[in-house]
Scaffold this active site. Structure first.
Site, PDB file in Angstrom:
ATOM      1  CD  GLU A  22      24.085  22.745   9.184  1.00  0.00           C
ATOM      2  OE1 GLU A  22      25.125  23.141   8.633  1.00  0.00           O
ATOM      3  OE2 GLU A  22      23.655  23.215  10.246  1.00  0.00           O
TER       4      GLU A  22
ATOM      5  CG  ASN B  69      19.695  31.325  13.656  1.00  0.00           C
ATOM      6  OD1 ASN B  69      18.541  30.969  13.452  1.00  0.00           O
ATOM      7  ND2 ASN B  69      20.159  32.501  13.245  1.00  0.00           N
TER       8      ASN B  69
ATOM      9  CG  PHE C  15      19.717  34.891  26.479  1.00  0.00           C
ATOM     10  CD1 PHE C  15      19.681  33.795  27.320  1.00  0.00           C
ATOM     11  CD2 PHE C  15      18.516  35.463  26.084  1.00  0.00           C
ATOM     12  CE1 PHE C  15      18.474  33.271  27.746  1.00  0.00           C
ATOM     13  CE2 PHE C  15      17.302  34.945  26.510  1.00  0.00           C
ATOM     14  CZ  PHE C  15      17.287  33.844  27.342  1.00  0.00           C
TER      15      PHE C  15
ATOM     16  CE  LYS D  76      25.345  25.787   7.557  1.00  0.00           C
ATOM     17  NZ  LYS D  76      26.713  25.603   8.035  1.00  0.00           N
TER      18      LYS D  76
END
Length: 670
Positions: free
Chosen positions: A288, A235, A348, A116
């Protein structure tokens, strides 16, 4: 064309590649670890080779073992799927050294774009918009704070070799950037074997939009439009769609042009994705480039009609692209929901176990819509703690965004999974959410809309009536069958009882049955207490997990599961325990006391099955609210457990390295 390819992956993506290869007449080889010996991708491939232990490092991440499997089976090419070795330049080089084709880009592109930090520098040189941030690796927490202070908070801390949301943290102040730096580096080390991280400015009100590119070895590069992936949790993408409801033609063209320019600059070949962050003013910045097939590729395939896996195989075989930029037209709208083994009602958190029932909706045309389900599991399969918790990628296509969302809602209502916790209730509720339906999205959608975590929405009066009618008709069919079975003892009444009371949660709803005859199918009228009458028709039979029919003008698909003295009904993200009574039984039911729940307020319970990585406290220690108590790792993600209030640690009942079940007691408070 290749006669045999090996898929260096597992689960749904391995099954997806096998499906296209089989259509092309290409034999396939699956590889599998100990944990995957009985997996679906092993069963559907033409050949399968065992490559090692359950841990990824001992199997799917072993270049030597993948090469050995290729040699043993005579595979001429390898498709890496996504994750694992898909973006390792060393893997591509090792294959090429053995004369085995890599179905993906060349090592140069993987190397430059896979890092990255380096990819950001390269993109800037290529004229692509980039986000302000660190120019290289962040050395330590002090360095992280200095950079963040320089570019201004909030900032995003990201693993250089990262992907899939792992090794990423958002920080809004110095404390968060220091803690986030350590957590991101730890996750990066355990997930990728590379602890380098970097920092960049966190764009406010961001939308995550990516451009799919496709290139061959003859200099042809095209893009296939965009996907929006703004619905994310930690994310990690949850719902994707194509096209984006936010982009205008001008922005779409500019993003596509920059994505193609970047692909050309890096001599790209195969399918790849250039990801951008887009702010509220439609200014966009390079995030990216993923030098592989993306998880969300099906939505692009559904709107363009292009099989990306086939194109990757043909490019790897040296063929020239048969489609040009002018051939690409977005037709209709597609939505993808990632079905995960996780508990949306407990933050979650991951869930593992056996799929005691797995009944996805039927694929293919559904009215004016189309349903597709990419999956790598089957009924009876086990969801392991070793790998990603994805169960399936459910996709729907229709002519408009609204119709595609409606089709998704119906498909989710029809998707039956038992044995583990899963996120279908959340996904189904999302399809009804006004902000989602209006397309007012950011990557902070989930934390903004569910700041205290997801809670099943409360049914309003009309929704409760629908649920009550589903339960009542199921009871009528069940009772009719029972009456016919007992006809030798007492004559079948030959008619339906008129008056009923249905308890939906804490509501008691009087309903009156008008007309109709016993048995299935049912076709009758049901009246509410306020005088409204609704025509109801269903062909549901006892034992079927999904009730399908019409209630008034509404088509309904709802899931039924038995509970003591009643049913649990799940519909459109709503969930309720329902009991059907005669009026007299309903009177008596109102008098029954409710059982009090167990008090666990003095305990820290493990919220998911996982490995206790560390303890931050000891017995007798006084802890303030918000301080860290323990870290539990599940499916390669570290979950920090913090104190909800000021407490004193009375007893510690677990030690680092312990494998814990869900609700295992880690410690007790005084």
């Amino acid at each position: 064309m290749f006669s045999k390819i090996l898929i260096a992956n597992r689960g749904e993506i391995a099954c997806r590649v096998i499906k296209t290869a089989r259509r092309m007449g290409i034999a396939t080889v699956a590889v599998f670890s100990d944990a995957d010996a009985k997996s679906l991708h092993v069963a559907v491939a033409d050949e399968a080779v065992h490559i090692g232990g359950s841990a990824s490092a001992d199997s799917y991440l072993s270049i030597e073992r993948i090469l050995d499997a290729c040699k043993r089976t005579g595979a001429e090419a390898v498709h890496p799927g996504y994750g694992f070795l898909s973006e390792r330049a060393a893997f591509c080089e090792a294959l090429e050294a053995e004369g085995i084709a890599f179905i993906g880009p060349a090592p140069k592109a993987i190397h430059v774009m896979g890092d990255k930090i380096e990819s950001k520098r390269f993109a800037s040189t290529a004229g692509v918009n980039v986000v302000p941030g660190s120019e290289g690796t962040v050395e330590d927490a002090d360095h992280a704070h200095a950079i963040a202070a320089g570019i201004g908070y909030p900032v995003m801390i990201k693993a250089s070799a990262g992907g899939g949301g792992k090794g990423m943290r958002v920080a809004y102040d110095e404390t968060e950037v220091r803690d986030g730096f350590e957590r991101a580096r730890s996750e990066a080390r355990s997930s990728f074997g590379d602890e380098r991280v970097f920092i960049e400015k966190f764009v406010l009100e961001p939308r995550h939009i990516e451009i799919q590119v496709l290139a061959d070895t003859h200099g042809n590069v095209i893009h296939l439009g965009e996907r929006e992936c703004s619905i994310q949790r930690r994310n990690q993408k949850v719902v994707e769609e194509a096209p984006s409801p936010f982009l205008d033609a001008k922005t779409r063209a500019e993003m596509g042009a920059q994505a193609v320019a970047l692909a050309k600059a890096v001599d790209y070949r195969s399918a790849g994705t250039v990801e951008f962050i887009v702010d509220r003013d439609r200014d966009f910045y390079f995030l990216e480039m993923n030098t592989r097939l993306q998880v969300e590729h099906p939505v692009t395939e559904l709107v363009t009609g292009v099989d990306l896996v086939e194109q990757m195989i043909r490019v790897a075989n040296g063929e020239e692209l048969s489609i040009a930029q002018g051939d690409i037209r977005a037709n209709g709208w597609a939505v993808e929901s990632r079905v995960y083994a996780e508990d949306p009602f407990r933050g979650f958190l991951p869930s593992i176990g056996r799929l005691t029932r797995y009944r996805p909706p039927e694929e293919g045309p559904r009215g004016d819509a189309f349903v597709r389900n990419d999956t790598g599991v089957f009924e009876g399969a086990e969801i392991s703690r070793f790998y990603d918790p994805m169960i399936a990628k459910l996709c729907t296509w229709a002519g408009t965004r609204e119709a595609a969302i409606d089709a998704m809602g119906e498909a989710l209502d029809s998707f039956v999974i038992d044995g583990i916790n899963h996120n279908i209730p959340f996904l189904a509720a999302l399809m009804r959410h006004p902000r989602w339906r209006e397309g007012r999205l950011t990557t902070a959608f989930i934390p903004e809309e569910y700041p205290e975590g997801f809670v099943a929405p409360e049914a309003d009066e009309d929704e409760a009536t629908v649920i009550a009618i589903v339960a009542l008709t199921a009871e009528l069919v069940r009772k009719d069958r029972l009456d016919r079975f007992n006809d030798r003892v007492a004559p079948h009444p030959g008619q339906l009882r008129r008056d009923w009371v249905v308890r939906v949660g804490d509501r008691y709803l009087p309903l009156a049955v008008e007309g109709g005859t016993p048995g299935s199918p049912l076709d009758l009228t049901i009246g509410r207490e306020d005088g409204e009458r609704m025509h109801v028709a269903t062909q549901w039979r006892p034992g079927e997990a999904v009730w399908r029919g019409r209630i008034g003008e509404r088509a309904v698909a709802a899931q039924l599961r038995p509970v003591p003295n009643g049913l649990r009904i799940d519909w459109q993200g709503l969930s309720a325990n329902v009991r059907v009574y005669t009026p007299r039984l309903a009177e008596l039911d109102r008098l029954m006391p409710e059982k009090a729940a167990s008090d666990t307020s003095r305990m820290l319970l493990c919220p998911m099955p996982g490995l206790l990585v560390s303890l931050a406290v000891e017995e007798g220690q006084e802890i303030k609210a918000g301080e860290t108590l323990a870290v539990v790792e599940a499916m390669k993600m570290e979950n920090v457990l913090k104190a909800e209030r000021d407490v004193t640690i009375e007893k510690v009942l677990a030690a680092p390295g312990d494998s814990l079940a869900v609700d295992a007691v880690i410690m007790e408070f005084a």
